[in-house]
Design a protein around this motif. Structure first.
Motif, PDB file in Angstrom:
ATOM      1  N   VAL A  76       0.699  -2.379   2.713  1.00  0.00           N
ATOM      2  CA  VAL A  76       0.426  -2.024   1.961  1.00  0.00           C
ATOM      3  C   VAL A  76       1.027  -1.600   0.667  1.00  0.00           C
ATOM      4  N   ALA A  77       2.340  -1.964   0.236  1.00  0.00           N
ATOM      5  CA  ALA A  77       2.944  -2.049  -0.597  1.00  0.00           C
ATOM      6  C   ALA A  77       2.772  -3.830  -1.574  1.00  0.00           C
ATOM      7  N   ALA A  78       2.640  -5.104  -0.650  1.00  0.00           N
ATOM      8  CA  ALA A  78       2.078  -6.043  -1.506  1.00  0.00           C
ATOM      9  C   ALA A  78       0.674  -5.647  -2.054  1.00  0.00           C
ATOM     10  N   THR A  79      -0.245  -5.051  -1.581  1.00  0.00           N
ATOM     11  CA  THR A  79      -1.702  -5.092  -1.857  1.00  0.00           C
ATOM     12  C   THR A  79      -1.833  -3.948  -3.245  1.00  0.00           C
ATOM     13  N   SER A  80      -0.828  -3.532  -3.012  1.00  0.00           N
ATOM     14  CA  SER A  80      -0.936  -1.930  -4.427  1.00  0.00           C
ATOM     15  C   SER A  80      -0.467  -2.611  -5.347  1.00  0.00           C
ATOM     16  N   ASP A  81       0.614  -2.835  -5.135  1.00  0.00           N
ATOM     17  CA  ASP A  81       1.013  -3.898  -6.102  1.00  0.00           C
ATOM     18  C   ASP A  81       0.601  -4.862  -7.512  1.00  0.00           C
ATOM     19  N   ALA A  82       1.526  -4.170  -8.020  1.00  0.00           N
ATOM     20  CA  ALA A  82       0.699  -4.974  -9.505  1.00  0.00           C
ATOM     21  C   ALA A  82       0.564  -6.461 -10.030  1.00  0.00           C
ATOM     22  N   ALA A  83       1.547  -6.535  -9.139  1.00  0.00           N
ATOM     23  CA  ALA A  83       1.337  -8.661  -8.884  1.00  0.00           C
ATOM     24  C   ALA A  83       0.526  -9.456  -8.459  1.00  0.00           C
ATOM     25  N   LEU A  84      -0.266  -8.667  -7.516  1.00  0.00           N
ATOM     26  CA  LEU A  84      -1.744  -9.083  -6.651  1.00  0.00           C
ATOM     27  C   LEU A  84      -2.222  -9.317  -7.582  1.00  0.00           C
ATOM     28  N   ILE A  85      -2.596  -7.988  -8.545  1.00  0.00           N
ATOM     29  CA  ILE A  85      -3.605  -9.065  -9.652  1.00  0.00           C
ATOM     30  C   ILE A  85      -3.538  -9.372 -10.552  1.00  0.00           C
ATOM     31  N   GLU A  86      -1.983 -10.099 -10.909  1.00  0.00           N
ATOM     32  CA  GLU A  86      -1.646 -10.777 -11.816  1.00  0.00           C
ATOM     33  C   GLU A  86      -1.968 -12.480 -11.085  1.00  0.00           C
ATOM     34  N   ILE A  90     -18.628  -6.403  -8.706  1.00  0.00           N
ATOM     35  CA  ILE A  90     -17.588  -6.352  -7.859  1.00  0.00           C
ATOM     36  C   ILE A  90     -18.187  -7.276  -6.474  1.00  0.00           C
ATOM     37  N   THR A  91     -17.135  -8.027  -6.024  1.00  0.00           N
ATOM     38  CA  THR A  91     -18.158  -8.292  -4.349  1.00  0.00           C
ATOM     39  C   THR A  91     -16.295  -8.748  -3.841  1.00  0.00           C
ATOM     40  N   LEU A  92     -15.188  -8.351  -4.667  1.00  0.00           N
ATOM     41  CA  LEU A  92     -14.147  -8.811  -3.593  1.00  0.00           C
ATOM     42  C   LEU A  92     -13.363  -7.798  -3.349  1.00  0.00           C
ATOM     43  N   ARG A  93     -12.829  -6.839  -1.941  1.00  0.00           N
ATOM     44  CA  ARG A  93     -12.082  -5.642  -2.226  1.00  0.00           C
ATOM     45  C   ARG A  93     -10.675  -5.518  -1.602  1.00  0.00           C
ATOM     46  N   PHE A  94      -9.705  -5.486  -2.407  1.00  0.00           N
ATOM     47  CA  PHE A  94      -8.476  -5.519  -1.740  1.00  0.00           C
ATOM     48  C   PHE A  94      -8.515  -3.896  -1.557  1.00  0.00           C
ATOM     49  N   ASP A  95      -8.624  -3.779   0.158  1.00  0.00           N
ATOM     50  CA  ASP A  95      -8.721  -1.835   0.503  1.00  0.00           C
ATOM     51  C   ASP A  95      -8.338  -1.891   1.245  1.00  0.00           C
ATOM     52  N   GLU A  96      -6.902  -0.959   0.965  1.00  0.00           N
ATOM     53  CA  GLU A  96      -5.946  -0.688   1.540  1.00  0.00           C
ATOM     54  C   GLU A  96      -5.705   0.751   2.733  1.00  0.00           C
ATOM     55  N   THR A  97      -7.060   1.080   3.444  1.00  0.00           N
ATOM     56  CA  THR A  97      -7.413   2.100   3.827  1.00  0.00           C
ATOM     57  C   THR A  97      -6.723   1.864   5.051  1.00  0.00           C
ATOM     58  N   TYR A  98      -7.354   0.862   5.575  1.00  0.00           N
ATOM     59  CA  TYR A  98      -6.571   0.836   7.250  1.00  0.00           C
ATOM     60  C   TYR A  98      -5.488   0.300   7.862  1.00  0.00           C
ATOM     61  N   MET A  99      -4.571  -0.079   6.728  1.00  0.00           N
ATOM     62  CA  MET A  99      -3.322  -0.788   6.364  1.00  0.00           C
ATOM     63  C   MET A  99      -2.514   0.465   6.369  1.00  0.00           C
ATOM     64  N   GLN A 100      -2.470   1.570   5.569  1.00  0.00           N
ATOM     65  CA  GLN A 100      -2.235   2.819   5.246  1.00  0.00           C
ATOM     66  C   GLN A 100      -2.189   3.924   6.036  1.00  0.00           C
ATOM     67  N   MET A 101      -3.472   3.456   7.250  1.00  0.00           N
ATOM     68  CA  MET A 101      -3.438   4.657   8.519  1.00  0.00           C
ATOM     69  C   MET A 101      -2.219   3.751   9.464  1.00  0.00           C
ATOM     70  N   ALA A 102      -2.519   2.735   9.376  1.00  0.00           N
ATOM     71  CA  ALA A 102      -1.507   2.612  10.210  1.00  0.00           C
ATOM     72  C   ALA A 102       0.415   2.819   9.881  1.00  0.00           C
ATOM     73  N   ALA A 103       0.556   2.798   8.726  1.00  0.00           N
ATOM     74  CA  ALA A 103       1.954   3.035   8.625  1.00  0.00           C
ATOM     75  C   ALA A 103       1.703   4.677   8.108  1.00  0.00           C
ATOM     76  N   ASP A 104       0.714   5.015   8.455  1.00  0.00           N
ATOM     77  CA  ASP A 104       0.341   6.936   8.505  1.00  0.00           C
ATOM     78  C   ASP A 104       1.109   7.405  10.084  1.00  0.00           C
ATOM     79  N   GLY A 105       0.578   6.344  11.260  1.00  0.00           N
ATOM     80  CA  GLY A 105       0.187   6.284  12.223  1.00  0.00           C
ATOM     81  C   GLY A 105      -0.252   7.312  12.821  1.00  0.00           C
TER      82      GLY A 105
END
Length: 361
Positions: free
Chosen positions: A293-303, A344-359
């Motif tokens: 989640v942190a990697a997907t949300s980091d500004a470095a991914l946009i770079e 927009i045809t490519l989406r980096f969606d952290e929803t399910y990774m976040q759910m796993a992180a939250d248990g």
């Protein structure tokens, strides 16, 4: 990278993308509640958890939890797996970030990356004979799979020493042939991925002068799913996240169960446990959902994706109708976008990774 992309050239891929886009199901056709889904994968160290999870019953466990059926489908040719996904024959597929952008997304298929699984941390490298300095590549013929992550790695390597693609001449070579080609005395520069890379390193006089470890986080390996299918069937995303994190947690264990899981993955990949663990050593797996989640949300991914899309556009991988690198829109967590926000045809969606992180799975 294990069995990564084979491309004959931009024209062939763009023609394929056009045909695939024209025969893909519409969003309305795919956006219906369903109970059975197919996820494609091809052999690569970072994707073997999917094969093992299927064999070990982990896929069935999570699918049963959500009242669905998930078929994990091996496709022997990597690019064919991505093409099948783009054509609607698969609901999801394992794919590198660059290829997710240049094949399904460029072909108009709205795609969501729901699991950022790993990045190449030395699985891809540039080799030179007779020198241990990348600068010595000036003027050489460089053998590689053109328009692939190898081509991107070369561009990044050249940039690191103040050079550009015009300072070398690339020779398109399939991943099946590159190791044998490098044994020729006439071939003095090449870019490759594992397992070919590890074999080529043993060539007398060969030196690895740049690798994906020098650009950590840029060559990403993802699990992507058709966006409309995911929106209509969120339980699919939940099950896939559950499968991934249970399996990667198991394979990290240093006890007999962990070793047995890795040995099974090695066998499924057609290699030895020692060889497979060597490939894992140069693969940075996101085994913890919080880290993903942190990697997907980091500004470095946009770079990173800015670099990837600029390279892809410069090589003509967005098609003749693309007037700029902004032609394809991408979405990131926090409402951030890159490129055309209306396409927009490519989406980096952290929803399910976040759910796993939250248990919360």
């Amino acid at each position: 990278m294990l069995n990564k992309i084979r491309r004959a050239g931009a024209v062939a891929i763009l023609a394929c993308a056009f045909v695939i886009a024209s025969c893909s199901p519409t969003a309305e056709e795919t956006a219906a509640p369903r109970t059975e889904f197919s996820i494609g994968w091809s052999i690569y160290a970072g994707w073997m958890p999917w094969a093992y999870a299927d064999q070990a019953g982990i896929v069935k466990k999570w699918a049963d939890k959500y009242g669905i059926e998930i078929n994990i489908v091996q496709v022997n040719d990597y690019v064919e797996s991505v093409n099948q996904y783009t054509a609607g024959q698969l609901d999801g597929v394992t794919v590198a970030n660059m290829d997710a952008l240049t094949i399904p997304a460029a072909g108009g298929k709205d795609t969501s990356a729901i699991i950022v699984g790993d990045y190449s941390n030395g699985n891809d490298g540039i080799l030179l004979k007779g020198s241990d300095s990348l600068s010595a590549i000036m003027g050489r013929q460089v053998y590689l799979v053109e328009l692939s992550v190898s081509h991107y790695l070369l561009a990044r390597g050249l940039e690191s020493v103040g050079m550009s693609m015009t300072d070398v001449r690339t020779v398109n070579t399939s991943d099946a042939d590159i190791a044998s080609a490098f044994t020729s005395p006439d071939v003095t520069a090449a870019v490759a991925w594992n397992p070919q890379l590890s074999t080529m390193r043993q060539t007398p006089g060969a030196n690895e002068v740049f690798s994906s470890a020098d650009i950590p986080g840029e060559i990403l390996d993802l699990l992507v799913v058709d966006t409309a299918t995911l929106q209509a069937n969120p339980n699919l995303g939940k099950a896939l996240a559950g499968i991934w994190y249970e399996t990667t947690a198991l394979m990290q264990r240093q006890d007999e169960q962990g070793r047995a899981a890795r040995a099974a993955m090695a066998e499924l990949a057609g290699t030895t446990l020692e060889n497979f663990e060597g490939q894992l050593a140069t693969t940075y797996l996101y085994t913890e959902p919080q880290a993903a989640v942190a990697a997907t949300s980091d500004a470095a991914l946009i770079e990173t994706m800015t670099r990837v899309r600029d390279f892809s556009f410069s090589q003509g991988l967005f098609g003749q109708g693309a007037s700029s690198a902004d032609a394809i829109g991408m979405a990131f967590p926090g409402g951030k976008t890159l490129g055309d926000p209306d396409h927009i045809t490519l989406r980096f969606d952290e929803t399910y990774m976040q759910m796993a992180a939250d248990g919360a799975l």
